[in-house]
Structures are given as C-alpha cells and as structure tokens.
Design a protein around this motif. Structure first.
Motif, PDB file in Angstrom:
ATOM      1  N   ALA A 212      41.620  45.901  35.884  1.00 26.86           N
ATOM      2  CA  ALA A 212      41.697  46.055  37.337  1.00 26.86           C
ATOM      3  C   ALA A 212      42.989  46.776  37.720  1.00 26.86           C
ATOM      4  O   ALA A 212      44.053  46.468  37.194  1.00 26.86           O
ATOM      5  CB  ALA A 212      41.653  44.685  38.004  1.00 26.86           C
TER       6      ALA A 212
ATOM      7  N   PHE B 241      42.767  46.289  44.470  1.00 22.86           N
ATOM      8  CA  PHE B 241      42.257  44.942  44.722  1.00 22.86           C
ATOM      9  C   PHE B 241      43.142  44.102  45.636  1.00 22.86           C
ATOM     10  O   PHE B 241      42.648  43.221  46.329  1.00 22.86           O
ATOM     11  CB  PHE B 241      42.077  44.192  43.383  1.00 22.86           C
ATOM     12  CG  PHE B 241      40.917  44.686  42.566  1.00 22.86           C
ATOM     13  CD1 PHE B 241      39.666  44.122  42.710  1.00 22.86           C
ATOM     14  CD2 PHE B 241      41.072  45.724  41.663  1.00 22.86           C
ATOM     15  CE1 PHE B 241      38.587  44.573  41.967  1.00 22.86           C
ATOM     16  CE2 PHE B 241      40.006  46.189  40.916  1.00 22.86           C
ATOM     17  CZ  PHE B 241      38.769  45.619  41.075  1.00 22.86           C
TER      18      PHE B 241
ATOM     19  N   LEU C  72      31.605  43.006  43.559  1.00 20.20           N
ATOM     20  CA  LEU C  72      31.377  43.512  42.214  1.00 20.20           C
ATOM     21  C   LEU C  72      29.880  43.439  41.939  1.00 20.20           C
ATOM     22  O   LEU C  72      29.233  42.451  42.284  1.00 20.20           O
ATOM     23  CB  LEU C  72      32.140  42.672  41.189  1.00 20.20           C
ATOM     24  CG  LEU C  72      33.650  42.562  41.411  1.00 20.20           C
ATOM     25  CD1 LEU C  72      34.263  41.562  40.445  1.00 20.20           C
ATOM     26  CD2 LEU C  72      34.314  43.920  41.285  1.00 20.20           C
TER      27      LEU C  72
ATOM     28  N   ALA D 230      39.657  40.687  38.821  1.00 18.50           N
ATOM     29  CA  ALA D 230      39.801  41.082  40.225  1.00 18.50           C
ATOM     30  C   ALA D 230      40.769  40.136  40.935  1.00 18.50           C
ATOM     31  O   ALA D 230      41.619  40.570  41.718  1.00 18.50           O
ATOM     32  CB  ALA D 230      38.448  41.087  40.924  1.00 18.50           C
TER      33      ALA D 230
ATOM     34  N   ALA E 249      42.784  40.288  44.514  1.00 22.32           N
ATOM     35  CA  ALA E 249      41.646  40.225  45.437  1.00 22.32           C
ATOM     36  C   ALA E 249      41.691  38.923  46.232  1.00 22.32           C
ATOM     37  O   ALA E 249      41.955  37.862  45.684  1.00 22.32           O
ATOM     38  CB  ALA E 249      40.330  40.339  44.686  1.00 22.32           C
TER      39      ALA E 249
ATOM     40  N   VAL F  66      36.171  37.374  46.172  1.00 25.95           N
ATOM     41  CA  VAL F  66      35.372  38.149  45.218  1.00 25.95           C
ATOM     42  C   VAL F  66      33.916  37.718  45.348  1.00 25.95           C
ATOM     43  O   VAL F  66      33.578  36.565  45.114  1.00 25.95           O
ATOM     44  CB  VAL F  66      35.856  37.951  43.765  1.00 25.95           C
ATOM     45  CG1 VAL F  66      35.004  38.791  42.814  1.00 25.95           C
ATOM     46  CG2 VAL F  66      37.326  38.299  43.620  1.00 25.95           C
TER      47      VAL F  66
END
Length: 135
Positions: free
Chosen positions: A17, A22, A29, A47, A52, A55
């Motif tokens: 990643a 992110f 995803l 992620a 992120a 997710v």
C-alpha cells in the motif's frame, strides 16, 4: 498447491500500500472472490497500515460456501471462510468495515447463462448430482 504460510508470504511480496493513497481515506477494495480469506485479510490490513480510515471490501463472486468437487482444486469445506458464517461474520474475520458480495441472482442475470447444475455454480449452491464426501 501452496500452503497457508506460503500464501500469506506471497501476498506481501506481490502487493504493498502507498500510504499517501490511503491515509485518512475511506477505501473500497475489490477482488474476484473470497475463498479462504487469507488474501483479503492481508490486503485489508495493508490498507489500514497505510492509514485508511475505513475499509470496505467487495467480492465479484457470491460467497463460496462449498467446495467444487468436480472443478478446480479447492480447499476443504472447513477452510472456506464462507462456510457456516454470515456475511457480517466474514467481514469481521477479514477485518473489513463492511463486506459486499455479488448477489447470485444478479450474477445469473448479468453473466454467462449458467444453470444450477453447472460446476461453476454448484460450489455456491451445494447442488451436486451425486453424493460427495466432504474433505
């Protein structure tokens, strides 16, 4: 067929990643299917490690709940993450904030015309023409 440890290692070698892509974002995803959950879980964790915020994970296939005894070499029923779990339980197991599966009826309408007796569909429905032994 590679073992579980080998699969985990190969995911990290193939994917990584980029934090700036992110960090602080909600990400979706998408993968073709979720069989054991090994790859999905690692990608989701990557992620999150990249920053992120949320997710979401989408599978282009319905949940794989049963092995395809006439087709490709699939794991035993105990190894299938979709077997005996709800979608919420699968999402929790792979670490997704939400899991989105392709709906089987939509797949039938939009994809190649597959009948329930086709081997590609049987692993989603557990409809086999003969009794099979579970591995």
């Amino acid at each position: 067929m590679p073992g579980q440890a080998e699969r985990k290692k190969s995911v990290r070698q193939k994917l990584n990643a980029i934090d700036v892509e992110f960090r602080g974002k909600n990400v979706l995803l998408v993968d073709d299917s979720i069989v054991r959950g090994t790859t999905s879980k690692q990608i989701i964790q990557m992620a999150r490690d990249g920053g992120a915020k949320k997710v979401y994970f989408a599978s282009a296939a319905p949940p794989v709940r049963f092995p395809n005894v006439y087709g490709i070499d699939m794991p035993s029923v105990q190894e299938l993450i979709g077997n005996g779990r709800t979608e919420a339980e699968i999402a929790a197991a792979i670490g997704a904030d939400q899991l989105i599966y392709q709906d089987l009826s939509d797949l039938h309408r939009r994809g190649p015309r597959r009948q329930p007796e086709d081997p590609e569909v049987r692993c989603l429905l557990l409809r086999w023409p003969v009794h099979h032994r579970r591995r």
